[in-house]
Design a protein around this motif. Structure first.
Motif, short mmCIF file in Angstrom:
data_model
loop_
_atom_site.label_atom_id
_atom_site.label_comp_id
_atom_site.label_asym_id
_atom_site.label_seq_id
_atom_site.Cartn_x
_atom_site.Cartn_y
_atom_site.Cartn_z
N ARG A 193 23.66 52.48 -5.21
CA ARG A 193 24.85 51.64 -5.06
C ARG A 193 25.04 50.74 -6.26
O ARG A 193 26.17 50.41 -6.65
N SER A 194 23.95 50.34 -6.89
CA SER A 194 24.05 49.47 -8.07
C SER A 194 24.75 50.19 -9.23
O SER A 194 25.47 49.57 -10.00
N VAL A 195 24.55 51.51 -9.35
CA VAL A 195 25.22 52.28 -10.40
C VAL A 195 26.72 52.31 -10.15
O VAL A 195 27.54 52.16 -11.08
N VAL A 196 27.13 52.50 -8.89
CA VAL A 196 28.55 52.53 -8.56
C VAL A 196 29.19 51.16 -8.83
O VAL A 196 30.32 51.06 -9.34
N LEU A 197 28.47 50.08 -8.50
CA LEU A 197 28.98 48.73 -8.77
C LEU A 197 29.13 48.48 -10.27
O LEU A 197 30.07 47.81 -10.71
N GLU A 198 28.19 49.02 -11.06
CA GLU A 198 28.31 48.87 -12.52
C GLU A 198 29.54 49.60 -13.05
O GLU A 198 30.26 49.08 -13.93
N LEU A 199 29.82 50.79 -12.52
CA LEU A 199 31.04 51.51 -12.91
C LEU A 199 32.29 50.72 -12.52
O LEU A 199 33.26 50.65 -13.30
N GLN A 200 32.27 50.11 -11.35
CA GLN A 200 33.42 49.32 -10.91
C GLN A 200 33.62 48.11 -11.82
O GLN A 200 34.75 47.75 -12.17
N THR A 201 32.52 47.47 -12.21
CA THR A 201 32.63 46.30 -13.11
C THR A 201 33.21 46.70 -14.45
O THR A 201 34.08 46.00 -15.00
N LEU A 202 32.75 47.80 -15.01
CA LEU A 202 33.29 48.25 -16.29
C LEU A 202 34.75 48.68 -16.18
O LEU A 202 35.54 48.47 -17.11
N ALA A 203 35.13 49.27 -15.04
CA ALA A 203 36.52 49.67 -14.85
C ALA A 203 37.45 48.49 -14.70
O ALA A 203 38.65 48.59 -15.00
N ASP A 204 36.92 47.34 -14.27
CA ASP A 204 37.76 46.15 -14.06
C ASP A 204 37.80 45.24 -15.28
O ASP A 204 38.87 44.71 -15.63
N TYR A 205 36.68 45.06 -15.96
CA TYR A 205 36.60 44.04 -16.98
C TYR A 205 36.22 44.57 -18.37
O TYR A 205 36.13 43.78 -19.31
N GLY A 206 36.00 45.86 -18.52
CA GLY A 206 35.63 46.38 -19.84
C GLY A 206 36.84 46.53 -20.75
O GLY A 206 37.99 46.27 -20.35
N ASP A 207 36.57 46.93 -21.98
CA ASP A 207 37.68 47.20 -22.90
C ASP A 207 38.38 48.49 -22.50
O ASP A 207 38.03 49.14 -21.52
N ASN A 208 39.40 48.86 -23.27
CA ASN A 208 40.23 50.00 -22.87
C ASN A 208 39.44 51.30 -22.80
O ASN A 208 39.55 52.07 -21.85
N GLN A 209 38.58 51.54 -23.81
CA GLN A 209 37.82 52.79 -23.83
C GLN A 209 36.80 52.83 -22.70
O GLN A 209 36.69 53.83 -21.97
N LYS A 210 36.04 51.75 -22.53
CA LYS A 210 35.05 51.72 -21.46
C LYS A 210 35.71 51.75 -20.09
O LYS A 210 35.17 52.35 -19.14
N ARG A 211 36.87 51.13 -19.96
CA ARG A 211 37.57 51.14 -18.69
C ARG A 211 37.97 52.57 -18.30
O ARG A 211 37.80 52.98 -17.14
N ALA A 212 38.46 53.33 -19.27
CA ALA A 212 38.84 54.71 -18.98
C ALA A 212 37.62 55.56 -18.63
O ALA A 212 37.67 56.37 -17.69
N ARG A 213 36.51 55.39 -19.36
CA ARG A 213 35.32 56.17 -19.07
C ARG A 213 34.72 55.79 -17.71
O ARG A 213 34.21 56.67 -16.99
N ALA A 214 34.78 54.51 -17.35
CA ALA A 214 34.23 54.10 -16.05
C ALA A 214 35.07 54.67 -14.91
O ALA A 214 34.52 55.12 -13.88
N ARG A 215 36.39 54.68 -15.06
CA ARG A 215 37.23 55.28 -14.02
C ARG A 215 36.96 56.78 -13.91
O ARG A 215 36.96 57.34 -12.81
N TYR A 216 36.73 57.42 -15.04
CA TYR A 216 36.38 58.84 -15.02
C TYR A 216 35.04 59.05 -14.32
O TYR A 216 34.85 60.03 -13.59
N GLY A 217 34.08 58.13 -14.50
CA GLY A 217 32.79 58.23 -13.81
C GLY A 217 32.93 58.13 -12.31
O GLY A 217 32.25 58.85 -11.55
N LEU A 218 33.82 57.25 -11.85
CA LEU A 218 34.06 57.16 -10.40
C LEU A 218 34.67 58.44 -9.87
O LEU A 218 34.34 58.88 -8.75
N ASP A 219 35.55 59.06 -10.65
CA ASP A 219 36.12 60.35 -10.23
C ASP A 219 35.05 61.43 -10.17
O ASP A 219 35.08 62.31 -9.29
#
Length: 377
Positions: free
Chosen positions: A69-95
């Motif tokens: 669950r900690s890995v999923v929360l880290e992806l959510q954090t990056l998708a919300d507050y990361g830069d544009n590139q990291k935000r896109a990659r984190a959303r792709y990781g959740l998919d």
């Protein structure tokens, strides 16, 4: 009473047999590599990379996949507050997590946990606790896991091992065995069984030739390499070209420069024409005197310096050019004056007969008029 004792003994025997079967299965799995029953813990970097989804679709992952669950929360954090590139990659990781859960034949579970000491440290602790595998492409996390003697599944290492060993431009010796699909092709095989198709090599079948790889293909049937033969003539031509280049470079170093050769040619011309040239009387001036003095200086008197001779030749050529220009101008002016005189004379000749005709016609008219007047009288 006997039946009850028999039942108890049968139950104990069956339980012991079940334990022995489980022990035998675990022992066999340990000999085969110990992969059966071990869980695979997925890192955040693997989910953001996405290649694990292709591996799971092909059926190479048979163990249970555990996503903390900690890995999923880290992806959510990056998708919300990361830069544009990291935000896109984190959303792709959740998919990717959702697609892994939807695959048939793959067991995916989300482990409820809390990462108090950081996600990476907690992931290492979970892998140690469950004696599983850590799937990551993080270089530093991979090094730490190896130090702590944790089994690591690195997708980058897998891709590097599956990459083509032969790249375009590589050279190797190959034994040509059979003809190819075309009449001029020869076919050989590498040590790992890869088929190599060599162009224009049908006449070399049964021989070992030096080839150069042109391109390589990865198909469903396996790897295929296309190559060409390196001719010995090309090597000889290359050696001859290198030798010619070395000789030309050495000769260039020994040859004089263009300015020096030009000065030597001018010096030879001036020394040859010195006896034939005649000087005309001109007004004496300081520049003329320096030119004539420089003209009578010989290379021996000047200490062999080619600069003086070059200056003398330059002044003489300029004087000769100016004299020639004056002669051509004089000739052109003479031609023009002569042509004008010829034209005026031709005009005079053409006008004289007309004047004579006019005067004779006038005389005839006056004589006729006089006759008419006498007749009237």
């Amino acid at each position: 009473m006997d039946i009850a004792i028999f039942a108890v003994l049968l139950f104990v025997a069956l339980s012991q047999l079940a334990i022995m079967c489980v022990w035998w299965r675990d022992r066999k799995a340990h000999k085969a590599g110990g992969r059966v029953g071990k869980k695979i813990f997925i890192d955040t970097s693997v989910l953001m990379d996405g290649r694990i989804l292709a591996m799971a679709k092909t059926g190479f992952i048979t163990n249970e996949v555990v996503i903390p669950r900690s890995v999923v929360l880290e992806l959510q954090t990056l998708a919300d507050y990361g830069d544009n590139q990291k935000r896109a990659r984190a959303r792709y990781g959740l998919d990717v997590v959702r697609n892994l859960q939807q695959l048939e034949g793959l067991e995916v579970s989300i482990l409820a946990d809390e990462a108090d000491n950081g996600v990476d440290n907690h992931l290492l602790a979970l892998t140690k606790q469950y004696q599983g595998y850590l799937c990551t492409i993080d270089y530093n996390l991979n090094k730490v896991a190896v130090v702590e003697q944790i089994a690591v599944l690195n997708i980058n290492e897998l891709a590097r091992s599956l990459r083509m060993a032969q790249l375009p431009g590589d050279q190797l010796d190959l034994a040509l065995q059979t003809k190819g699909q075309s009449n001029d092709q020869g076919v050989g095989h590498l040590s790992d069984g890869t088929m190599v198709v060599v162009e224009k090599a049908a006449k070399y079948i049964g021989q070992t030739k030096r080839i150069e790889v042109i391109r390589s293909l990865q198909t469903e049937a396996g790897k295929m390499v296309f190559a060409k033969i390196i001719a010995q003539q090309d090597k000889k031509a290359q050696a001859e070209a290198d030798a010619a280049q070395a000789t030309t470079s050495a000769s260039r170093q020994k040859k004089p420069t263009a300015v020096q050769s030009k000065r030597k040619s001018v010096k030879a011309k001036t020394s040859g024409r010195k006896s034939t040239l005649t000087t005309k009387p001109q007004k004496k001036s300081q520049a003329g005197s320096t030119k004539t003095v420089a003209a009578h200086i010989s290379p021996k008197q000047s200490g062999g310096s080619s600069s003086v001779v070059y200056n003398v030749a330059r002044t003489r050529t300029s004087e000769a050019a100016s004299a020639a220009q004056k002669k051509t101008n004089a000739k052109n002016s003479n031609k023009r004056s002569s042509s004008v005189a010829v034209k005026t004379e031709a005009r005079k000749k053409n006008t004289q007969p007309d004047a004579k005709k006019r005067s004779s016609s006038r005389r005839k008219k006056t004589n006729e008029d006089r006759l008419v007047e006498l007749a009237n009288k």
